[in-house]
Design an enzyme around this catalytic site. Structure first.
Site, PDB file in Angstrom:
ATOM      1  N   CYS A  91       0.830  -1.207   0.000  1.00  0.00           N
ATOM      2  CA  CYS A  91       0.000   0.000   0.000  1.00  0.00           C
ATOM      3  C   CYS A  91       0.869   1.264   0.000  1.00  0.00           C
ATOM      4  CB  CYS A  91      -0.966  -0.028   1.194  1.00  0.00           C
ATOM      5  SG  CYS A  91      -2.291   1.183   1.096  1.00  0.00           S
ATOM      6  N   HIS A 117      -3.594  -5.215  -0.399  1.00  0.00           N
ATOM      7  CA  HIS A 117      -3.296  -5.805   0.919  1.00  0.00           C
ATOM      8  C   HIS A 117      -3.324  -7.328   0.852  1.00  0.00           C
ATOM      9  CE1 HIS A 117      -3.326  -2.274   3.680  1.00  0.00           C
ATOM     10  NE2 HIS A 117      -3.967  -1.736   2.663  1.00  0.00           N
ATOM     11  N   GLU A 122      -2.474  -9.359   3.088  1.00  0.00           N
ATOM     12  CA  GLU A 122      -2.869  -9.899   4.398  1.00  0.00           C
ATOM     13  C   GLU A 122      -4.360  -9.767   4.651  1.00  0.00           C
ATOM     14  OE1 GLU A 122      -3.320  -5.735   5.261  1.00  0.00           O
ATOM     15  OE2 GLU A 122      -1.910  -6.844   4.009  1.00  0.00           O
TER      16      GLU A 122
END
Length: 459
Positions: free
Chosen positions: A276, A360, A362
């Protein structure tokens, strides 16, 4: 300005009157309050996710923003217990220790909630954190306006008066948001692990920590955004460098960029991975440029194309700035590209273990389709041989079929027969144009699929 009235017949008329003022000069949007009895200024942005508001509201990347949730019903599953911690003392169900949005805008708010993990209502959670919320808003129309005009500054006011504030709006992007949300001290997670990674916290989500420490057994040393890596005052031993997500303009983090530039020059090179804001910071350190997007990409279903393989992944995102791909130096290439707006979604060095992505991997919330990128980075850190990833050339080979069995159907209700008939007829036409023999089984004898124009023989 005259307020836009809202019909509350379909909603429970609870809460005080609230207005959302927009900097485009349009009439204020009227709704009702379900959060704290206060006002909030910020940048109005939208998120298209259907679930995951506990994670979204605590994501530091939303710092200073008035968040519009496009999914129509919000609050029906409440909010988990903030007191439940994981093995590292981090809140189990949240991405930071506090709510970072300035205000919340929803269409319909559910005053009743039900979920096995629910500890309180969304309304109480907002009130406990002094965050205003407004419901009864046509969030889809508001989203269309933002997509048309671009991200707008806004002011969410509960119990508005006739007086107009002199400083009605405030742009959070002029603040040093990364500094506001970054850790103030060096913290170590997974100290028992041997693979050591430094993580620059510019607003890092807690699930990133869990991914490194739990999933990949990494010793993760989290440092403030302005930690001087070259001086290394804490004398941290590290094998790889991670650059976190975070809010705001990446150009406001010169200290972080300086440390990244130091790391880029090390020989032998040490692996670097950014997510990001980390993607933007790595690009700036490499000599590229960034710019502000019209309205950003925020949600859980952004399609991103892996330019190594051509495969498209569905990714969670939350960012308002992007890397200018055309400004990348010759030794850097675009790694991922957004399939919707063709903006940059990642960069990679052509011969060194440096790469980053705009989305992202995750998740939390969202899909975990790209979590393999953590495997790749940690593999680089551990000096494990990385597999060569190429697109399967067989996927481009045209398969030939001589005969196809087409199972037709009659309508299940009045009015459906025509739809089945049209789709089946078009299928037969397309297959015949390719020289493929079609064997049709259809119980509906009144269909044009079995007409003499379509069929060669009829049993």
């Amino acid at each position: 300005m005259a307020a836009v009235s809202v019909d509350f017949d379909a909603l429970e008329s609870k809460g005080d009157i609230a207005h959302l003022y927009l900097a485009d000069g349009s009439a204020p949007i009227t709704g009702r309050s379900f959060g704290a009895n206060t006002s909030a200024k910020g940048e109005v942005v939208f998120n298209t996710g259907m679930v995951g508001y506990p994670e979204a509201l605590t994501d530091p990347s939303y710092r200073g923003q008035i968040l519009v949730l496009t999914f129509p019903l919000i609050g029906n599953y409440g909010v988990p217990d903030e007191g439940i911690k994981d093995a590292y003392g981090l809140p189990e169900y949240f991405e930071s220790n506090q709510i970072h949005i300035a205000g919340l805008v929803v269409s319909s708010y559910s005053w009743e909630h039900s979920h096995w993990a629910a500890h309180k209502s969304l309304a109480k959670w907002l009130k406990d954190n002094n965050i205003p919320g407004i419901y009864g808003v046509d969030t889809r129309a508001l989203t269309m306006k933002i997509r048309s005009i671009g991200a707008l500054l806004g002011n969410l006011v509960v119990n508005p008066s006739d007086e107009i504030e002199s400083d009605m709006f405030s742009d959070p992007n002029k603040r040093h948001l990364a500094k506001e949300v970054s850790t103030k001290e060096v913290k170590v997670y997974g100290e028992q692990n041997t693979t050591s990674v430094i993580a620059y916290d510019c607003g890092m989500k807690f699930n990133i920590i869990r991914y490194f420490v739990d999933t990949h057994q990494v010793k993760l040393t989290v440092v403030p955004f302005d930690y001087d890596l070259e001086a290394n005052p804490a004398n941290i031993q590290w094998d790889g460098l991670f650059l976190s997500n975070g809010p705001g303009d990446p150009s406001m983090c010169p200290e972080t960029i300086k440390s990244i530039q130091y790391a880029l020059k090390l020989e032998p090179p040490r692996p670097i991975f950014g997510i990001c804001l980390g993607n933007q910071l790595l690009a700036l350190a490499a000599g590229a440029k960034t710019y502000k997007l019209k309205y950003g990409n925020r949600g859980m279903n952004q399609p991103c194309i892996d330019l190594r393989t051509g495969r498209c992944y569905i990714t969670p995102q939350n960012h308002g700035f992007a890397v200018d791909t055309k400004s990348l130096p010759s030794e850097w290439k675009q790694l991922f590209m957004n399939a919707n707006d063709l903006t940059n979604e990642g960069i990679v060095h052509i011969n060194k273990p440096f790469f980053s992505v705009q989305f992202h991997p995750e998740a939390s919330g969202g899909p975990l389709d790209t979590a393999f990128l953590f495997d790749k980075f940690v593999g680089h850190v551990r000096k494990e041989t990385q597999p060569l990833v190429l697109q399967d050339g067989l996927s481009f080979m045209k398969k030939t079929y001589k005969k196809v069995l087409l199972v037709g159907s009659g309508g299940l209700s009045i009015g459906q027969a025509g739809e089945f008939d049209y789709s089946g007829s078009q299928c037969i036409k397309a297959l015949k144009e390719e020289g493929i023999e079609v064997i049709l089984i259809n119980p509906n004898i009144a269909t044009v699929q079995t007409s003499s124009e379509k069929s060669d023989t009829t049993p």
